[in-house]
Motif scaffolding. Structure first.
Motif, short mmCIF file in Angstrom:
data_model
loop_
_atom_site.label_atom_id
_atom_site.label_comp_id
_atom_site.label_asym_id
_atom_site.label_seq_id
_atom_site.Cartn_x
_atom_site.Cartn_y
_atom_site.Cartn_z
N SER A 229 0.82 -1.21 0.00
CA SER A 229 0.00 0.00 0.00
C SER A 229 0.85 1.26 0.00
CB SER A 229 -0.94 0.03 1.22
OG SER A 229 -0.20 0.14 2.41
N ILE A 230 0.22 2.34 -0.48
CA ILE A 230 0.83 3.67 -0.42
C ILE A 230 0.78 4.16 1.02
CG2 ILE A 230 0.69 6.04 -1.26
CD1 ILE A 230 -0.82 4.93 -3.70
N THR A 231 1.84 4.81 1.46
CA THR A 231 1.91 5.34 2.82
C THR A 231 2.48 6.75 2.80
OG1 THR A 231 4.19 4.66 3.29
CG2 THR A 231 2.47 3.00 3.63
N ARG A 232 2.39 7.40 3.93
CA ARG A 232 3.13 8.64 4.14
C ARG A 232 4.53 8.30 4.65
NH1 ARG A 232 -0.20 12.65 3.04
NH2 ARG A 232 -2.41 12.59 3.63
N PRO A 233 5.47 9.26 4.58
CA PRO A 233 6.82 8.96 5.05
C PRO A 233 6.97 9.01 6.57
CG PRO A 233 6.72 11.18 4.16
CD PRO A 233 5.39 10.55 3.87
N ASP A 234 5.90 9.41 7.28
CA ASP A 234 5.94 9.40 8.73
C ASP A 234 4.54 9.08 9.23
OD1 ASP A 234 4.35 11.91 9.09
OD2 ASP A 234 6.10 12.82 8.14
N ASN A 235 4.38 9.06 10.55
CA ASN A 235 3.11 8.66 11.15
C ASN A 235 2.43 9.79 11.91
OD1 ASN A 235 3.24 5.51 10.77
ND2 ASN A 235 5.27 6.14 11.47
N THR A 236 2.77 11.04 11.55
CA THR A 236 2.28 12.18 12.32
C THR A 236 1.36 13.10 11.54
OG1 THR A 236 4.23 13.50 11.70
CG2 THR A 236 4.37 12.18 13.71
N ARG A 237 1.36 13.02 10.21
CA ARG A 237 0.59 13.97 9.41
C ARG A 237 -0.89 13.59 9.36
NH1 ARG A 237 4.59 14.99 4.18
NH2 ARG A 237 6.50 14.34 5.22
N SER A 238 -1.68 14.53 8.87
CA SER A 238 -3.10 14.26 8.66
C SER A 238 -3.27 13.09 7.73
CB SER A 238 -3.79 15.50 8.07
OG SER A 238 -5.10 15.19 7.65
N THR A 239 -4.24 12.25 8.03
CA THR A 239 -4.45 11.08 7.20
C THR A 239 -5.24 11.39 5.94
OG1 THR A 239 -6.49 10.50 8.39
CG2 THR A 239 -4.42 9.57 9.21
N LYS A 240 -5.97 12.50 5.92
CA LYS A 240 -6.83 12.80 4.79
C LYS A 240 -6.01 13.24 3.57
CE LYS A 240 -10.76 14.25 7.65
NZ LYS A 240 -11.66 15.37 8.01
N ALA A 241 -6.55 12.90 2.40
CA ALA A 241 -5.91 13.31 1.16
C ALA A 241 -6.16 14.80 0.93
CB ALA A 241 -6.47 12.50 0.00
N VAL B 205 5.13 10.73 -0.52
CA VAL B 205 4.46 9.45 -0.29
C VAL B 205 5.44 8.31 -0.57
CG1 VAL B 205 2.02 10.04 -0.62
CG2 VAL B 205 3.49 9.70 -2.62
N GLN B 206 5.13 7.15 -0.01
CA GLN B 206 5.96 5.96 -0.19
C GLN B 206 5.07 4.77 -0.54
OE1 GLN B 206 8.13 5.51 3.51
NE2 GLN B 206 9.43 7.29 3.12
N LEU B 207 5.69 3.63 -0.82
CA LEU B 207 4.96 2.40 -1.08
C LEU B 207 5.64 1.28 -0.29
CD1 LEU B 207 4.57 -0.46 -2.72
CD2 LEU B 207 2.62 1.09 -2.68
N HIS B 208 4.88 0.68 0.64
CA HIS B 208 5.46 -0.35 1.50
C HIS B 208 4.76 -1.69 1.32
CE1 HIS B 208 8.25 1.86 4.27
NE2 HIS B 208 7.61 2.87 3.71
N GLN B 209 5.55 -2.76 1.29
CA GLN B 209 5.04 -4.11 1.39
C GLN B 209 5.39 -4.65 2.78
OE1 GLN B 209 6.33 -6.86 -1.65
NE2 GLN B 209 4.96 -5.99 -3.20
#
Length: 438
Positions: free
Chosen positions: A313-325, A412-416
C-alpha cells in the motif's frame, strides 16, 4: 511589480482596480516560478520560462480565487478555463516539477473584497465545478452515509474505478495492473516489472499448487490469474462491477475458471476462511486508518494457523501527518482516501496477533510505474479522450504526473509488509531467512 498584497493598508485599496495577474500574485507566497497570463492582457512570472499558464475567461478566475490551491487550479485546468503551455496534457510532469515549490495562501476577508471590487461582485459567486469532481466530504455523509460504510465505500470505488475498462487498458497496458510495479532495474519494461511484482508477492506468500489464496481488492484480477496459472485456488473480491466483469471474462479466456473467481463484493462479505494466504495489493488506502484494526483483524480471521499475509500500500513517510488526502485527490481521484506511515500499519498488524516478518519500501518503483502510465496516456491520448472525454483524461494526466513527483520527493511511499498467523503454540513455521528473490 507592486501589488496590493505588498502594501500594509489593505483598506486603502478597497476602491482600487487590479489586474488578474496582480490578483493571482496575491494568492501565492513568493515569486511566480512560471509565466502567467490572463485574458485581460496582464501577466506575471519569468518570460523565459518554458512553461506557462493562461487564464482564458472569468470562470477560470472564479475557480482559482474562490478555492486557492490545488483544487481551484485543477478546476480551472480541467474545465479548460486555464490552459498550460509547454506540456502534453497526458503528462504535465515537467510543469508540475517547475511549480513544485509554489505555495498558495487564502486571501483575507479584506483582500477578498478588493478582488471582488476588481473583478466584479458577480464573478465571485460560486459556480458549478467540473462534472468529474466528487461531492465534498460533508455532502457525502448526508447522501452516502458515514465514511467507509459499505455503501459509501462502494460509491467511492465506483467514482474512481468504473471510468471505463477500455480507458484503463490505454493507460495501464496489457497487464491491467493498477498498482506499483517492481523493477529489477530501470531498463525493465512496465509489463516485465508488473509480472515481477506478482512473482514477488507470490513467492513471499510461499504459495504452492493446491494452496488457497484470498486477494482483497483484486482489481482486474492480475494477482488472481498469476496465482491460478500456478495451480493455486484463488478468490478475488472487488467493489468495482466493471473490474469484476472484465476479470471474470479474462479468467474464462485463460481457461482458469476451475481455479479462479473474481467477485463483485465487499471483502467483508466473503464467507470462506482457512486460507493459506491473503494478499491486499493497493486496498489499504481506501479503508480508512481508523478501520485498520478491524481490517487486519478480519484478515487474521481468514487465515489458517501458519498462513501468510502481504499488505502492499501507499503510505506517508511518517506517522504524524493528517491522514486525509488533499482537496484535489479527494474530489477528483480517491474520495475518502486516507494515508498514514508504515509504522502505523505495522503496529496495527501486530496488534491483531499477526507476526510481522518483513517489510520494504518501494517508493522509487512507484515513480517509475507512474512515468510509464503517463507515457501510455500520451501515446493513446486521442483514443483515451474519445473514450472518456477531455476533462477526465486531463484529470488522469494531472493526477498521475503529480503522484510521480510525490513519490520522487518522498511525499508518499509504497510499503510491502509480510506477516504470518501463528498457532496457539507460537511456533515459527517459515524458513529462518527470506526465501524469495528480491
Amino acid at each position: 511589480m507592486t501589488t496590493f498584497k505588498d502594501r500594509s493598508d489593505v483598506i486603502a485599496e478597497l476602491g482600487a482596480k487590479h489586474t488578474i495577474a496582480e490578483i493571482f500574485e496575491t494568492l501565492i507566497e513568493g515569486e511566480m516560478p512560471i509565466r502567467f497570463t490572463a485574458y485581460d492582457g496582464s501577466k506575471t512570472g519569468p518570460d523565459e520560462s518554458p512553461f506557462g499558464l493562461e487564464i482564458k475567461n472569468p470562470r477560470g478566475v472564479n475557480y482559482v480565487a474562490t478555492a486557492p490551491g490545488d483544487l481551484g487550479m485543477a478546476r480551472a485546468y480541467i474545465a479548460g478555463d486555464m490552459v498550460a503551455d509547454g506540456i502534453h496534457p497526458g503528462d504535465p510532469y515537467e510543469l508540475l516539477k517547475a511549480m513544485q515549490n509554489m505555495k498558495f495562501r487564502r486571501p483575507t476577508a479584506l483582500e477578498l473584497v478588493v478582488i471582488a471590487r476588481s473583478l466584479g461582485w458577480e464573478l465571485m459567486k460560486p459556480v458549478t465545478p467540473p462534472p468529474q469532481e466528487a461531492m465534498p466530504r460533508w455532502r457525502r455523509i448526508a447522501l452516502e452515509g458515514l465514511r467507509h460504510s459499505k455503501t459509501r465505500d462502494a460509491e467511492a470505488i465506483h467514482h474512481h474505478y468504473d471510468v471505463s475498462n477500455t480507458f484503463y487498458e490505454y493507460v495501464l497496458g496489457p497487464s491491467m495492473t493498477y498498482t506499483c510495479a517492481v523493477y529489477a532495474d530501470e531498463n525493465q519494461t512496465l509489463e516485465q516489472a508488473q509480472e515481477n511484482k506478482y512473482r514477488l508477492v507470490f513467492d513471499k506468500l510461499r504459495l504452492q499448487p493446491g494452496d488457497r489464496l484470498l486477494d482483497i481488492g483484486c482489481g482486474w484480477g492480475g494477482m488472481v490469474r498469476y496465482a491460478a496459472k500456478r495451480g493455486v485456488q484463488v478468490i478475488g473480491a472487488t467493489l468495482s462491477a466493471e473490474q469484476a466483469e472484465w476479470a471474470q471474462r479474462k479468467i474464462a479466456e485463460d481457461g482458469l475458471s476451475d481455479l479462479a473467481e473474481v467477485r463483485h463484493s465487499d471483502y467483508r462479505d466473503v464467507p470462506e476462511g482457512e486460507f493459506d494466504a491473503v494478499s491486499s495489493i493497493g486496498l489499504t488506502e481506501h479503508i480508512g486508518v481508523a478501520n485498520y484494526p478491524a481490517y487486519f483483524g478480519y484478515i487474521q480471521s481468514k487465515l489458517r494457523d501458519g498462513g501468510l499475509f502481504l499488505n502492499h500500500s501507499i503510505t506517508r513517510p511518517d506517522n504524524t501527518r493528517s491522514t486525509k488526502a488533499g482537496d484535489f485527490i479527494d474530489r477528483y481521484v480517491f474520495p475518502d482516501g486516507e494515508l498514514i506511515g508504515s509504522g502505523r500499519i505495522i503496529s496495527d498488524i501486530q496488534n491483531v496477533g499477526l507476526e510481522v516478518l518483513h517489510e520494504e519500501n518501494l517508493r522509487r518503483h512507484y515513480a517509475l510505474t507512474l512515468a510509464e502510465w503517463c507515457d501510455n496516456l500520451v501515446k493513446n491520448w486521442d483514443a483515451a479522450v474519445a473514450e472518456v472525454g477531455l476533462g477526465t483524461a486531463k484529470v488522469w494526466g494531472l493526477y498521475m504526473a503529480g503522484c510521480q513527483l510525490g513519490f520522487e520527493r518522498n511525499v508518499v511511499q509504497l510499503h510491502q509488509v509480510l506477516g504470518v498467523k501463528l498457532g496457539t503454540n507460537q511456533e515459527w513455521t517459515v524458513p529462518l531467512r527470506p526465501w524469495w528473490e528480491p
